[in-house]
Design a protein around this motif. Structure first.
Motif, mmCIF file in Angstrom:
data_model
loop_
_atom_site.group_PDB
_atom_site.id
_atom_site.type_symbol
_atom_site.label_atom_id
_atom_site.label_comp_id
_atom_site.label_asym_id
_atom_site.label_seq_id
_atom_site.Cartn_x
_atom_site.Cartn_y
_atom_site.Cartn_z
ATOM 1 N N ALA A 1 0.828 -1.211 0.000
ATOM 2 C CA ALA A 1 0.000 0.000 0.000
ATOM 3 C C ALA A 1 0.865 1.265 0.000
ATOM 4 C CB ALA A 1 -0.923 -0.004 1.209
ATOM 5 N N TRP B 1 -6.741 -10.382 3.517
ATOM 6 C CA TRP B 1 -6.951 -8.938 3.350
ATOM 7 C C TRP B 1 -5.589 -8.256 3.163
ATOM 8 C CZ3 TRP B 1 -9.866 -5.507 1.569
ATOM 9 C CH2 TRP B 1 -9.698 -4.160 1.893
ATOM 10 N N TYR C 1 1.963 0.231 6.692
ATOM 11 C CA TYR C 1 1.307 -0.999 6.223
ATOM 12 C C TYR C 1 2.288 -2.141 5.953
ATOM 13 C CZ TYR C 1 -3.094 1.546 5.890
ATOM 14 O OH TYR C 1 -4.220 2.283 6.172
ATOM 15 N N PHE D 1 -2.730 -4.973 -0.443
ATOM 16 C CA PHE D 1 -4.173 -4.932 -0.163
ATOM 17 C C PHE D 1 -4.934 -4.999 -1.492
ATOM 18 C CE2 PHE D 1 -4.329 -3.113 4.293
ATOM 19 C CZ PHE D 1 -2.970 -2.974 4.486
ATOM 20 N N TRP D 2 -6.247 -4.828 -1.436
ATOM 21 C CA TRP D 2 -7.046 -4.721 -2.670
ATOM 22 C C TRP D 2 -6.656 -3.485 -3.463
ATOM 23 C CZ3 TRP D 2 -12.260 -1.937 -3.002
ATOM 24 C CH2 TRP D 2 -12.304 -0.848 -2.131
ATOM 25 N N ASP D 3 -5.894 -2.597 -2.848
ATOM 26 C CA ASP D 3 -5.363 -1.421 -3.548
ATOM 27 C C ASP D 3 -4.736 -1.866 -4.867
ATOM 28 O OD1 ASP D 3 -5.528 -1.105 -0.744
ATOM 29 O OD2 ASP D 3 -4.185 0.613 -0.752
ATOM 30 N N GLN E 1 -14.858 6.049 2.497
ATOM 31 C CA GLN E 1 -14.299 6.059 1.143
ATOM 32 C C GLN E 1 -15.310 5.449 0.178
ATOM 33 O OE1 GLN E 1 -11.700 2.939 3.041
ATOM 34 N NE2 GLN E 1 -11.274 2.501 0.903
ATOM 35 N N GLU F 1 -14.683 1.420 5.707
ATOM 36 C CA GLU F 1 -14.229 0.823 6.974
ATOM 37 C C GLU F 1 -14.762 1.563 8.199
ATOM 38 O OE1 GLU F 1 -9.986 0.376 6.591
ATOM 39 O OE2 GLU F 1 -10.221 -1.430 5.371
HETATM 40 C C1 BGC Z 1 -8.392 1.760 3.496
HETATM 41 C C2 BGC Z 1 -8.350 0.440 2.762
HETATM 42 C C3 BGC Z 1 -6.995 0.286 2.118
HETATM 43 C C4 BGC Z 1 -5.884 0.423 3.157
HETATM 44 C C5 BGC Z 1 -4.508 0.387 2.532
HETATM 45 C C6 BGC Z 1 -7.268 1.794 4.510
HETATM 46 O O1 BGC Z 1 -7.263 3.028 5.165
HETATM 47 O O2 BGC Z 1 -9.621 1.934 4.138
HETATM 48 O O3 BGC Z 1 -9.360 0.406 1.779
HETATM 49 O O4 BGC Z 1 -6.907 -0.953 1.496
HETATM 50 O O5 BGC Z 1 -6.034 1.655 3.826
HETATM 51 O O6 BGC Z 1 -4.335 1.441 1.636
#
Ligand code: BGC
Length: 794
Positions: free
Chosen positions: A342, A404, A350, A355-357, A610, A499
């Motif tokens: 991320a 995740w 992180y 992530f799904w990013d 978001q 979230e």
């Molecule tokens: C976001 C997630 C994202 C993560 C890493 C979080 O703050 O809500 O959607 O995957 O940050 O960027």
């Protein structure tokens, strides 16, 4: 920060900092990081400061420092630090006087430069100039150069330079102490090994020194201490005399092979790395830099430069900044065990986890610009299947439940269990995403589908793609819960993309994406069983196909409300009380709502972190669900209208998606403003937002907002649609994308769209008409043709 100092060849290519502040080091360290996908080097200054964060990350070298910690990318040995003394006193910009200061990253040459005149507290003036790059030509090479000129008096300058293995990740030590050596009085070597994953690392460094242009080989003091080895050089400079020091360094690890295997021969690794370094030392900084620039030109700027003519030259720079970082984070070719974190490799944030990013915000760039890189990133997920299957079993499900947060593929789920302290209760809060943020599995299936449609790569599908989609469908099928009263399947107790809403039932995003995943698996199964029954057999799908069909059809998909076409974000969201969000909507920093409310309270108000339901429209309209009445243009418009004012964009993933959707809806001014805000996540005036690292998804989002937003490029199941709508600030944009293996250069003005395939033929739709281009075609853009997704909002 200053983005306008580039001139001539480098106009709109320079990101600069024109004043030094020892309290605000993080910004330039992160946004000016250097990288080549193999490694990422934060741009900390040569001399050290209390508030600095010196980071060198080598992709994929994950390690767990202690049993109770999660795995992370360890902060490898530091090569860049130089402890400089002038007349015996430590050189630091915190003392003395500074003039002509500039630290800059040239995006075109991917070189970091820092120069200034410094007057020591004793009144001695010196000019310093530093250069640095992380080679794109040779992925193991870091090269630095320091030039010092005495401007006033004779001065004694001495410096310590070596390799420092005393690095930690905010205090967590990841390495067992290795060996330190100094060879031939000039080559410095340090090895280290991660304490849990056993990854060996070898670092070498050598100095080439010139005094007034002449090569010199001064005698140096050699020293070693625990986890540290260095040389000390001393010089006397008369006024106008100039010292030039090149430091060339190599980095190798036992995970370099790219095939996921660990090399077992450390002796070979040591020798190979030394040989390489000798070779670099003979060439020297300038020749190595030329090769590096050529690599950037060939692989990046000559390949997919992005031209924007805008009233604001910043826009052009921001697009280049995005391509620069996307390149710096792209794993080396054929290294399919590496993902993108991320924060990419620009900070400890992180922990280097993916992530799904990756699939939703970063991968589209690679799918359309560098399909080979996209394939490798999806294959990284494929290698994560074992961990995903394990996670499914551990949670009582079937198939593949993707983590995740993912690190080294075989590690499985790596999300930490505990997070920050709750400001109200004072207790450590539990991180639920690793357990209940489950849409990631469908997001990965979506990315496989998008890759397959855009590239037509059937080989990938046969080897990896089908299996990923079938396995995720098996997961969803086992995950759904039957509601006897309503006679539907539901997905209860999840965390959607928003979230700020934990433990909700039937998050629309999750339910629709799961539905898409099941339908996709069913379609692939049907297609494969007739086209390639032998391969189909191999996946052991059997009757699961019928189960997917049945479950998908009975899965509860919240309808747009008849009264206003709004799809409920989850079962309770629309019944929650509303509060005045105006202060938070105007915030210049994210997450200011936490000053007034804690997580539990935020959970109970209509506020969204978001893009959530809005994101659903943007994703699914690219698929075979594009004609689904529930996802109509009216619903898209009304959901945007409802949710955007309730969305705080407190995740960097939010703005670019909203920019695309706003543009689709004809809200071009709004879209442009959101695009600019997305660019400013890392490039904006806030000096601390990138301290933990750049925002990789937001950087992918800059490209997305431009190409999918203003450029109007969109996959529409089988078809490539290009329905541009430039903001009034832009006169022209030009970029190249790949469609089914053919490069297509697209140039857009307010009047026309020009499309030029580089070879072969590309079929696309614009303004509702289909065009077949085998050479340049120009399509005039009428205002109707530009309105491609329903009517404007107002
Ligand atoms: C976001 C997630 C994202 C993560 C890493 C979080 O703050 O809500 O959607 O995957 O940050 O960027």
């Amino acid at each position: 920060m200053d983005y306008s100092i580039g001139t001539g060849e480098f106009k709109d290519w320079i990101v600069a900092e024109t004043a030094f502040s020892a309290e605000k080091l993080g910004k330039s360290e992160a946004v000016m990081m250097l990288g080549n996908g193999y490694m990422g080097l934060r741009s900390a200054t040569e001399e050290s400061y209390g508030q600095e964060t010196r980071n060198l990350f080598i992709n994929g070298t994950f390690n767990k420092s202690q049993e109770n910690e999660v795995t992370e990318l360890p902060n490898a040995a530091d090569i860049t630090r130089l402890d400089i003394r002038i007349d015996g006193e430590r050189f630091s910009l915190e003392f003395g006087k500074i003039s002509d200061y500039i630290k800059q990253l040239n995006l075109k040459t991917a070189q970091l430069t820092r120069s200034f005149i410094w007057e020591s507290p004793k009144g001695k003036k010196l000019r310093f100039h530093f250069n640095r790059f992380v080679s794109l030509d040779n992925l193991h090479l870091i090269a630095m150069k320091m030039e010092v000129e005495s401007l006033s008096h004779p001065v004694a300058i001495s410096f310590d330079s070596g390799i420092n293995g005393r690095m930690t990740n905010s205090g967590s030590q990841h390495f067992l102490e290795g060996e330190r050596r100094i060879l031939d009085d000039r080559l410095v070597q340090l090895t280290q090994k991660t304490n849990e994953s056993g990854v060996e690392m070898v670092f070498n460094a050598v100095h080439n020194i010139r005094l007034n242009g002449e090569n010199v080989m001064p005698a140096a003091d050699k020293d070693m201490a625990r986890r540290k080895v260095w040389m000390t050089y001393d010089f006397q400079l008369e006024p106008k005399e100039k010292l030039e020091v090149e430091k060339l360094a190599t980095v190798h690890t036992s995970r370099d092979s790219g095939d996921g295997q660990r090399s077992k021969n450390s002796a070979q690794l040591l020798q190979k790395s030394l040989d390489e370094l000798q070779h670099h030392a003979e060439k020297g900084y300038d020749a190595l830099f030329q090769k590096h620039c050529q690599a950037w030109q060939e692989k990046v700027w000559g390949n997919y430069d992005f031209e924007v003519e805008s009233d604001h030259p910043f826009d052009q720079l921001a697009l280049r900044f995005s391509l620069y970082h996307l390149t710096a984070m792209q794993p080396p070719p054929a290294h399919e065990y590496l993902g993108i974190g991320a924060k990419a490799m620009s900070g400890e944030g992180y922990k280097g986890h993916t992530f799904w990013d990756l699939e939703i915000f970063i991968l589209p760039f690679f799918i359309y610009s560098n399909p080979a890189a996209a394939k490798s990133l999806l294959t990284y997920r494929y290698h994560g299947l074992a961990g995903a299957r394990r996670k499914a079993v551990e949670n009582g499900y079937a198939g593949a439940m993707f983590p995740w947060e993912m690190a080294w593929p075989e590690d499985g789920e790596t999300t930490p269990l505990w997070g920050d302290i709750d400001i109200v209760t004072g207790e450590q809060s539990k991180i639920w995403s690793g357990i209940i943020e489950q849409h990631i599995s469908a997001d990965i299936a979506f990315a496989v589908y998008q890759y397959e449609k855009v590239t037509g790569d059937s080989g990938f599908m046969e080897r990896y793609g089908y299996e990923m989609v079938f396995e995720t469908a098996k997961f969803w099928s086992s995950r759904l819960e039957w509601n006897e009263d309503r006679e539907v399947y539901e997905i209860r107790n999840v965390l959607g993309p928003d979230e700020y809403k934990e433990h909700v039932d039937n998050n629309a995003f999750t339910n629709y994406m799961a539905y898409f995943n099941l339908k996709l698996a069913e379609r692939y199964a049907e297609q494969l069983s007739s086209e390639n029954p032998k391969l189909f057999q191999k996946f052991g799908v059997g009757d699961a196909r019928l189960d997917w069909k049945e479950k998908a059809e009975s899965l509860y998909l919240p309808n747009p409300r008849p009264i206003d076409s709004v799809i409920p974000q989850d079962d309770t969201y629309l019944q929650l009380p509303e509060i005045d969000l105006s202060t938070y909507k105007k915030q210049t920093k994210v997450r200011t709502i936490y000053r007034d409310y804690n997580a539990e309270q935020i959970n109970k108000i209509q506020v969204t972190k978001q893009a959530d339901t809005v994101l659903l429209f943007y994703l699914l309209e690219q698929t075979f669900l594009c004609g689904d009445a529930r996802l109509s243009n009216t619903a898209k418009r009304e959901n945007y209208r409802y949710y955007e004012p309730r969305t705080l964009h407190d995740s960097s993933l939010s703005l670019a998606v909203h920019a695309v959707v706003a543009n689709d809806l004809g809200q071009t001014d709004m879209a442009y403003s959101l695009f600019r805000q997305a660019c400013e996540i890392d490039l904006g005036p806030q000096m601390h937002t990138s301290d933990e690292g750049i925002h990789a998804a937001a950087i992918g989002g800059i490209w997305t907002a431009a190409v999918f937003g203003f450029g109007g490029v969109r996959l529409s199941d089988e078809l490539l649609r290009i329905n541009p709508r430039l903001p009034k600030q832009w006169r022209r944009m030009k970029f190249t994308l790949y469609w089914k293996g053919v490069a297509l250069t697209i140039e857009i003005t307010h009047q026309s769209l020009k499309a030029t395939p580089h070879s072969g033929e590309v079929v696309f739709e614009t303004g509702g008409k289909i065009y077949k281009a085998d050479k340049l075609i120009e399509v005039p853009l009428t205002s109707e043709a530009q309105i491609h997704s329903g009517q404007p909002l107002q």
